[in-house]
Motif scaffolding. Structure first.
Motif, short mmCIF file in Angstrom:
data_model
loop_
_atom_site.label_atom_id
_atom_site.label_comp_id
_atom_site.label_asym_id
_atom_site.label_seq_id
_atom_site.Cartn_x
_atom_site.Cartn_y
_atom_site.Cartn_z
N ARG B 465 0.86 -1.37 -0.06
CA ARG B 465 0.09 -0.14 -0.12
C ARG B 465 0.91 1.24 0.10
O ARG B 465 1.72 1.28 0.78
CB ARG B 465 -0.57 -0.09 1.25
N VAL B 466 0.59 2.03 -1.00
CA VAL B 466 1.38 3.29 -0.85
C VAL B 466 0.62 4.39 0.09
O VAL B 466 -0.34 4.56 0.04
CB VAL B 466 1.18 3.94 -2.39
N LEU B 467 1.66 4.92 1.17
CA LEU B 467 1.25 5.65 1.94
C LEU B 467 0.85 7.06 1.73
O LEU B 467 -0.15 7.76 1.78
CB LEU B 467 2.02 5.67 3.35
N GLU B 469 0.13 9.25 -1.41
CA GLU B 469 0.04 8.92 -2.79
C GLU B 469 0.43 10.04 -3.79
O GLU B 469 0.29 9.80 -4.92
CB GLU B 469 -1.43 8.79 -2.95
N LYS B 470 0.82 11.13 -3.28
CA LYS B 470 1.28 12.20 -4.16
C LYS B 470 2.47 11.71 -5.08
O LYS B 470 2.60 12.32 -6.22
CB LYS B 470 1.75 13.37 -3.56
N ASP B 471 3.53 10.81 -4.93
CA ASP B 471 4.30 10.42 -5.75
C ASP B 471 4.67 9.10 -5.40
O ASP B 471 5.67 8.80 -4.61
CB ASP B 471 5.63 11.23 -5.30
N ALA B 472 4.00 8.18 -6.09
CA ALA B 472 3.78 6.90 -5.59
C ALA B 472 5.09 6.07 -5.31
O ALA B 472 5.45 5.65 -4.45
CB ALA B 472 2.71 5.91 -6.50
N THR B 473 5.82 5.74 -6.75
CA THR B 473 6.76 4.70 -6.25
C THR B 473 8.06 5.30 -5.60
O THR B 473 8.77 4.45 -5.10
CB THR B 473 7.60 4.14 -7.72
N ALA B 474 8.06 6.48 -5.35
CA ALA B 474 9.15 7.09 -4.73
C ALA B 474 8.63 7.50 -3.29
O ALA B 474 9.23 8.16 -2.37
CB ALA B 474 9.72 8.47 -5.35
N ARG B 478 3.70 0.46 2.60
CA ARG B 478 3.28 -0.25 3.81
C ARG B 478 3.45 -1.67 3.13
O ARG B 478 2.52 -1.73 2.33
CB ARG B 478 2.32 0.19 4.41
N SER B 497 10.38 3.78 2.43
CA SER B 497 10.39 4.54 1.10
C SER B 497 10.71 3.43 0.17
O SER B 497 10.33 3.48 -1.08
CB SER B 497 11.26 5.76 0.95
#
Lengths: 537, 537
Positions: B465-467, B469-474, B478, B497
């Motif tokens: 889960r991306v915590l 969401e403004k800049d997902a893969t960076a 979790r 991260s």
């Protein structure tokens, strides 16, 4: 004429009390828009007194002019203070929501044990808090916590609490089976009594601790309740809240009440799956009405009977709730859906019967493999464009390598990539905060010299889901990626037994989709459009 | 004296019609033994006429001298032949089961459309088949398929079919809501009518297509049915059968009927989870009575109330069904949650004010960073044990490397690892279907020589889960991992991260937790317990 009912959704508030359910403000906004489209009358967004995430949510949503009444949740004021001094009530008023649900005690045991105050003070808390919220310009709803347990223990006091709420001007008095332990015949009897005694509109709020939340909601409606609180997919604390996805169609298709329009009811399956995707919760295949297996037929005798007449083994026609019959392995999103989707994109598939059959077969095959296009419109669009236009690939990836190295506490990730763009091979390397980020960086680094607009594209969400839970990290995984270029947002999907492969597939789709719209904007006709396969041959 | 009811389990027959449910003969034997221990009265084992696996099952089980009546399933004879010529009826008799359930048509529409025979012939099929089975020395039960739809369409014919079954000597006449579309009030009305008209013991068999199977079963009992058919965890075709795990405790604890002994009812949670494990199906955490979250409390106000008196938010005492109370730790909750959690594990934090403050600060800090312990009990337990006992690490990882390489269509992933176990450095390499699978394989390969039990541990779910969401893969992610050793199931969490780092953290916690319980089992005191930090200093 069928009796209209008022539907109140608390997915964003009580639903998030469920184990493993955690929604960001952005998630909540998306779900609120979906609920609004479904025709839900009240959307309870959260508790602005308890956290800043909910304050942000209300701020963003109140500008969106929903059809639904946006509703904030809070408690009656704390004991022995004035409403004006109660910080939570202040937050409620400041939320900007149109309506407020105030929960208050109606079970004498709870007043003594949990609140540790007097029965009189609790009645004053109810009256004053609801009146305060009304004065603040909000519609006030009263959630009568533990009402059924309270009524069984001390009916006079439980009813006196409701009477106070009515006197304070509550728009709805909602009877809550907070612990979920009440049986349908008790619900029917007690709701009938309340309806005959309290001269106010009555609602019902049930929990699923005995697997009876749906039955209890229906029993309450039959006994005179006209407002039903529940959540999408029944999310909620412990065993969950009443599941609106089961209640809505039963009320409307079987009991003759009207809740939403027929077209909105057809959105139900989509809404259930969309909310499940956002919450990152597996939708059980056997979920009534909306589950993938709800109209799936396995037994040979059943299948041969439904082929004669599907009502032999189906209690309703699945399309009434936007679901579909499944026989054998055909997962298909019906042909008409695909055709209307293509039309939406300006692609003419109808005239080319062969290709439309081909693409539907391809989608069926992919869905069988685990792809889910409901959450990945951009991947679906690419698939249809590829089929309709015979799109050329703007780039091809010849090979990539990822190296992750952890020693003495630090972890480094790099991706090395060979790609061909317009006949030219580019060899790049980039670092990242994980394999997918490194791949994304390397791919965009290679493309940016040809398509500078790609600089603005970035991923905003990344979700991994194991499809076959038997053997998790070696099983198939589905990756959903959401991307944006600051103007649009799009989602793509990838499936593989290897999480990197699945991520890569979704990533390539995301970038391909970005290139499509970029070229659309910058080069309105001719030129690169052809290269991108936007022109039908 | 409470009225005794007869419980009929069809997990092994109708349950296996559920999507994704497939049981070997060996699985079926294990489940039958468990059901027998639970005190189920009839165990329907399968359809000996339809497959050889079921014939084998009956052969093995009939030698086991179960308390329950072993029951075989089949249909009334085929049209226009004698029972003696019907191969399926012959298999039924030969199965050696004590009882036979015969399903027959009672809905005229089905007689015409599915069977394509006359109403008279269908009545003859019912009478002759039941009489044939009786003559064969078996107790005969009649499953009246589609009875409620049939009764609504043509009550005279539906009742005539039941009358034939009675005349043929049916021990139980079981009314089936085969399509699952009937509502509780209809069930109540129709069952009452049948009980008053047909002089035979009446049973009920419902399906969950409206999320009403449990309510419908209870309504039928209230109306006079004395035999309930259902499955463990509600497995079954489409949306499943009536869930015995919800029906049993409600009938016995809330409605005053007697089904099984109190001690047997305490086995319910164990039976539900055991059957889920054998069937290889994820038990929903929110399953009523037996789910892991059925008595889990999240909100701080709820937690502080249940610590005063657990009946404030629990409809029954969880130990009555063998389940237990759990307090979920989350941002919303305070110190009281942590303390009660520690108490649950037998750790004494209360007496050591300093450490309890320390660990709460640490948990808060971690939750602020994005950890979510409510879905990760095992990580929380490790954290509390570390704080309470100053646990030593069983192993330390000195370094690892992951190489992913994609060229000409294939993708290879390997992990190379240096770890120290008990002073000894181990250097391993393993492949995997992704970086996490490769790490998992390499780590377990290194540990298995020291702790052979680690071989049984495997991951069953993996969620990312991306915590932010403004800049997902960076952004921060979790990772939640669920693991099992075939007996227990536990969940762990990691946040970073870097998705590999987060996965790694959750993976290490999972393995550390596995080692804890392994050592507990094998070395009851001293020795490795200290090494694992199980002894408080």
């Amino acid at each position: 004429m069928s009796t209209p009912l008022c539907i109140f959704d608390t997915t964003l508030r009580d639903g998030t009390q469920g184990e493993g359910i955690s929604l960001t403000a952005e998630d909540k906004v998306k779900i609120a828009l979906k609920l609004d489209a479904l025709g839900i009358h009240y959307i309870e967004g959260g508790n602005p007194g308890s956290n800043s995430k909910d304050i942000e949510f209300f701020k963003r949503v109140r500008e969106m002019k929903l059809q639904a009444k946006l509703t904030a949740f809070g408690s009656t004021r704390r004991k022995n203070i004035a409403c004006e001094q109660d910080v939570n009530l202040k937050h409620l008023i400041e939320s900007g929501a149109q309506a407020a649900t105030l929960v208050g005690k109606t079970w004498d045991f709870h007043v003594h044990t949990a609140l540790q105050t007097t029965l009189e003070e609790n009645l004053a808390m109810i009256y004053e808090s609801l009146a305060f919220v009304n004065r603040g310009g909000m519609e006030a709803l009263f959630d009568a916590e533990h009402f059924f347990d309270g009524y069984k223990a001390n009916p006079e006091y439980a009813l006196a609490a409701l009477q106070k709420a009515k006197e304070a001007g509550a728009a709805w008095i909602v009877l809550c089976d907070t612990n979920g332990g009440t049986l349908p015949n008790e619900i029917a009897e007690i709701v009938s009594r309340v309806v005959s005694v309290i001269d106010a509109p009555i609602g019902i709020h049930t929990h699923n601790d005995c697997e009876l939340a749906v039955a209890n909601s229906l029993a309450a409606v039959t006994a005179g309740a006209r407002h039903i609180q529940g959540t999408i997919n029944g999310y909620g604390e412990r065993c969950g809240n009443a599941n609106l996805c089961s209640i809505l169609p039963t009320l409307q298709l079987k009991m003759g009440y009207s809740c939403v329009s027929d077209d909105q009811l057809k959105m139900l399956t989509n809404v259930a799956r969309y909310v499940g995707e956002i919450a990152n919760v597996h939708l059980p295949v056997n979920q009534p009405y909306v589950g993938n297996a709800a109209f799936a037929h396995k037994g040979g005798i059943h299948v041969s009977a439904i082929m004669k007449d599907s009502k032999t083994y189906e209690h309703i026609s699945p399309d009434l709730v936007g679901n579909k019959q499944r026989v054998l392995v055909s997962e298909l999103a019906g042909q008409s859906n695909i055709l209307s989707k293509a039309q939406e994109m300006g692609l003419d598939m109808q005239s080319d019967g062969l290709k439309s059959r081909e693409v539907i077969d391809r989608i069926k095959e992919l869905e069988h493999q685990g792809y889910l296009f409901e959450g990945a419109d951009a991947s679906l669009e690419l698939l249809l464009r590829d089929a309709a236009g015979g799109a050329k690939q703007v780039f091809t990836v010849d090979s990539f390598k990822i190296n992750v190295e952890k020693s003495s506490g630090t972890l480094n990730t790099e991706a090395i990539m060979k790609i061909t763009v317009g006949g030219e091979q580019v060899y790049t390397v980039a670092e990242g905060n994980g394999p997918v980020n490194a791949l994304d960086n390397a791919l965009r680094k290679a493309l940016v010299q040809f398509y500078p607009g790609i600089r603005d594209v970035h991923l905003t969400d990344y979700k991994v889901r194991v499809l076959d839970e038997k053997d998790a990290t070696a099983a198939k995984v589905r990756v959903l990626i959401e991307s944006t270029d600051f103007k649009d947002t799009w989602s793509t999907v990838g499936v593989s037994s290897n999480v990197i492969e699945a991520s890569w597939e979704a990533l390539v789709d995301s970038i391909r989709y970005a290139l499509l719209s970029m070229v659309k904007d910058e080069i309105p006709s001719g030129g690169r459009r052809e290269e991108l396969g936007l022109i039908n041959h």
